[in-house]
Write a protein that holds these residues in place. Structure first.
Motif, mmCIF file in Angstrom:
data_model
loop_
_atom_site.group_PDB
_atom_site.id
_atom_site.type_symbol
_atom_site.label_atom_id
_atom_site.label_comp_id
_atom_site.label_asym_id
_atom_site.label_seq_id
_atom_site.Cartn_x
_atom_site.Cartn_y
_atom_site.Cartn_z
ATOM 1 N N UNK A 5 4.112 -9.358 0.379
ATOM 2 C CA UNK A 5 2.603 -9.344 0.019
ATOM 3 C C UNK A 5 2.662 -9.472 -1.518
ATOM 4 N N UNK A 6 3.878 -8.950 -2.193
ATOM 5 C CA UNK A 6 3.649 -8.920 -3.873
ATOM 6 C C UNK A 6 3.684 -10.271 -4.211
ATOM 7 N N UNK A 21 -0.733 -2.898 4.285
ATOM 8 C CA UNK A 21 0.425 -3.309 3.969
ATOM 9 C C UNK A 21 1.312 -2.200 3.514
ATOM 10 N N UNK A 22 0.759 -1.066 2.872
ATOM 11 C CA UNK A 22 1.536 0.109 2.627
ATOM 12 C C UNK A 22 1.568 0.944 3.933
ATOM 13 N N UNK A 23 0.486 0.922 4.573
ATOM 14 C CA UNK A 23 0.635 1.870 5.753
ATOM 15 C C UNK A 23 1.181 1.429 6.750
ATOM 16 N N UNK A 24 1.621 0.255 7.031
ATOM 17 C CA UNK A 24 2.368 -0.058 7.909
ATOM 18 C C UNK A 24 3.837 -0.626 7.793
ATOM 19 N N UNK A 25 4.239 -0.321 6.574
ATOM 20 C CA UNK A 25 5.426 -0.908 6.060
ATOM 21 C C UNK A 25 6.648 0.012 6.702
ATOM 22 N N UNK A 26 7.638 -0.398 7.533
ATOM 23 C CA UNK A 26 8.593 0.391 8.132
ATOM 24 C C UNK A 26 9.394 1.151 6.918
#
Length: 459
Positions: A5-6, A21-26
Motif C-alpha cells: 500500500x505504501x 491496512x494498518x489494522x489488518x496487517x498480520x
C-alpha cells in the motif's frame, strides 16, 4: 514480492487514511499518522518481510473489486432486492426523523436512534463510530462504545479525519457482535477486510453508511475555527459541526468551537464555511477518485433530506436507503412503536436529494480521470470511463477547484506560524481563484454569450 500500500497508494497520493491496512496487517508493520496537511496516511515502522500484499488488497482505492461486484455478493440474492447504478442495491427507502433524538442531532436523529436501538435490543454488543475527544491535535477518533449514553454523546457530524486501525485490531481481539459506521470508502475497506479475515467477518454484523461528497483534513477545522475568531488552534477543545438555529433553514447550520477557557466561537455555513467546502479546500486527493455516493456496501445508509419540501425545516430530516432485511424489520418496528416518524419515499426522490454529489462523483469524475491520464498519473479503476467532453465551463470549473484543492493545503502551511492562522493573508491568496469561479457561475447564467467570448474568459 507483492506490491504494498505504501508503494502503490501512498506514494501516488491516493490514500484516504482509513487505517484498514494498518489494522489488518498480520506483521503490524504499518502505523497511521497525520502528514503536514492534516491527513492520515500509513507509514512503515519497520521493513515488511512477509510480502503478503494484504494491505493493498483491503485498500478502497486499489484496483480490487468495485462496489457493484462486492455488493452483488452481499445483497444480490436477497428476495425483493432492487438495483440502480446511482444507489447500488436497495430494498426500500424512507424519509423521517427520530422523535427522541431529532432536536439534539445534526439532522433528523435517525442514525442515533438506530445505533441505540441496536444496543437496546441486544442485536450488537458494540457500536464503532467517531467520538469527540478533548484533544486539540485529535478532536475525534473511532471508539468502541457499549452503552446507549456513550452513543448519544457521540452523535453529530464530524467533518474531521478519523482512522480505523486501532478499532480493527480490537475487534479481532475482543469477541462480540459489532455495528460499524463509516463513509463509503471506509465501508468498502471493511467489506474487503472481512473477505480476508474470518474474525472481522463473523463479528461485524451491521454496517451503517453515510452519504459523502468529500472528506476534509484537520487543517480544514483549524481554518474554520480561525475564521470564527479562534486563530490559536492549539486551544480548541471541542467542535460541533452541525448546530441548528430556529430562525434559519436547516441548510444554514453553524459550526461551534469551544476553547480551554470555555469560550465559544460560532460561524454559520453562509458566513464562509460554504466557500471552503464547495471549492474543495483541504480535501484529500483520493476524494477526486470516489464514485460511491450512497455508501453502496452498507446495510443502511443515512443522509440529509436535501429536498425542497424538507430543507427549510430547521429541525432536520433524514433519508434512508435500506439493504438488509434485518434492518428493514428494525425500521418498521420503530415506526410501529412511534419511536420514529417515518414513511416510505421513492428512490427517485432519494437520488434527487443528492444530485449535486452524483454530478461530482460520476460526471465530473469522468473528466478528472481524463485529466489525470493526460498527466500520466496513476489512478484507480472506476465504474465511469475517462471523458474529455464535459462542456467548456465545466472543464474550467473542475480545473479551478483542483487548483484550489492543492493550493489551499500549501497556502495554509505558509500562513500558519506558531500555532496561529493568518486568515486574512490566506483568504487574500485564495481570492483570485474564488473570483474566477464566481465569474464562471455568472457565465453559466448567460448561455447565449458568443462562444468566442466564453473561450476568451475561460483561458
Amino acid at each position: 514480492m507483492k506490491p504494498n500500500v505504501i508503494d502503490e497508494i501512498v506514494k501516488n497520493d491516493l490514500c484516504i487514511g482509513c487505517g484498514t491496512c494498518a489494522g489488518i496487517c498480520p506483521q503490524k508493520t504499518l502505523k497511521i499518522q497525520d502528514n503536514e496537511y492534516g491527513e492520515y496516511i500509513p507509514s512503515e515502522t519497520r521493513e515488511c518481510n512477509s510480502g503478503c500484499g494484504l494491505c493493498l488488497e483491503v485498500c478502497p482505492f486499489s484496483n480490487s473489486e468495485n462496489e457493484t461486484e462486492i455488493g452483488t455478493k452481499i445483497y444480490g440474492n436477497i428476495e425483493g432486492m432492487n438495483y440502480l447504478p446511482e444507489t447500488g442495491y436497495y430494498l426500500d427507502s424512507y424519509v423521517g426523523y427520530s422523535n427522541k433524538f431529532r432536536r439534539s442531532s445534526a439532522s433528523g436523529g435517525m442514525t442515533t436512534w438506530f445505533l441505540t436501538k441496536l444496543l437496546k435490543e441486544g442485536i450488537v454488543d458494540y457500536i464503532v463510530c467517531p467520538t469527540p475527544r478533548k484533544n486539540p491535535e485529535k478532536l475525534f477518533s473511532f471508539e468502541i462504545l457499549s452503552d446507549e449514553n456513550s452513543v448519544k454523546s457521540a452523535s453529530g457530524s464530524a467533518y474531521y479525519p478519523v482512522e480505523m486501525s486501532e478499532v480493527i485490531q480490537k475487534i479481532q481481539e475482543i469477541p462480540g457482535h459489532y455495528a460499524v459506521t463509516g463513509l463509503p470508502c471506509f465501508i468498502k475497506a471493511l467489506r474487503l477486510a472481512t473477505q480476508k479475515n474470518k474474525k472481522l467477518r463473523e463479528r461485524i454484523i451491521v454496517t451503517i453508511g453515510l452519504v459523502c461528497g468529500q472528506m476534509k483534513s484537520k487543517n480544514y477545522t483549524k481554518y474554520i475555527a480561525a475564521l470564527a475568531g479562534n486563530n490559536n488552534f492549539n486551544k480548541i477543545q471541542s467542535v460541533y459541526y452541525r448546530g441548528k438555529s430556529p430562525e434559519k433553514p436547516v441548510s444554514d447550520y453553524y459550526y461551534q468551537f469551544i476553547d480551554e477557557n470555555d469560550s465559544r466561537y460560532k460561524i454559520f455555513w453562509s458566513e464562509g464555511v460554504s466557500e471552503a467546502w464547495i471549492n474543495r479546500w483541504f480535501t484529500p486527493n483520493a476524494c477526486n477518485y470516489c464514485d460511491d455516493v450512497f455508501a453502496e456496501l452498507a446495510d443502511v445508509t443515512f443522509m440529509d433530506a436535501w429536498l425542497p419540501e424538507y430543507s427549510k425545516d430547521s429541525m432536520g430530516t433524514n433519508l434512508l436507503l435500506v439493504r438488509s432485511p434485518e434492518v428493514l424489520d428494525i425500521i418498521q418496528n420503530g415506526i410501529n412503536k412511534l419511536e420514529i416518524t417515518a414513511s416510505k419515499i421513492s428512490v427517485e426522490k432519494v437520488i434527487q436529494s443528492q444530485s449535486g454529489v452524483l454530478e461530482l462523483k460520476r460526471k465530473q469524475l469522468s473528466h478528472r480521470l481524463y485529466l489525470a491520464q493526460q498527466k500520466g498519473l496513476k489512478i484507480p479503476e472506476k465504474r465511469v470511463n475517462p471523458s474529455k467532453d464535459i462542456g467548456l465551463l465545466k472543464k474550467r470549473e473542475i480545473k479551478l477547484k483542483a487548483l484550489m484543492q492543492e493550493e489551499s493545503k500549501q497556502i495554509f502551511l505558509d500562513n500558519c506560524q506558531s500555532q496561529r492562522v493568518d486568515v486574512k493573508t490566506f483568504r487574500s491568496r485564495m481570492n483570485p481563484f474564488v473570483r474566477q469561479t464566481y465569474q464562471l457561475r455568472l457565465l453559466g447564467k448567460f448561455t447565449l454569450l458568443p462562444m468566442r467570448a466564453i473561450k476568451r474568459i475561460c483561458k
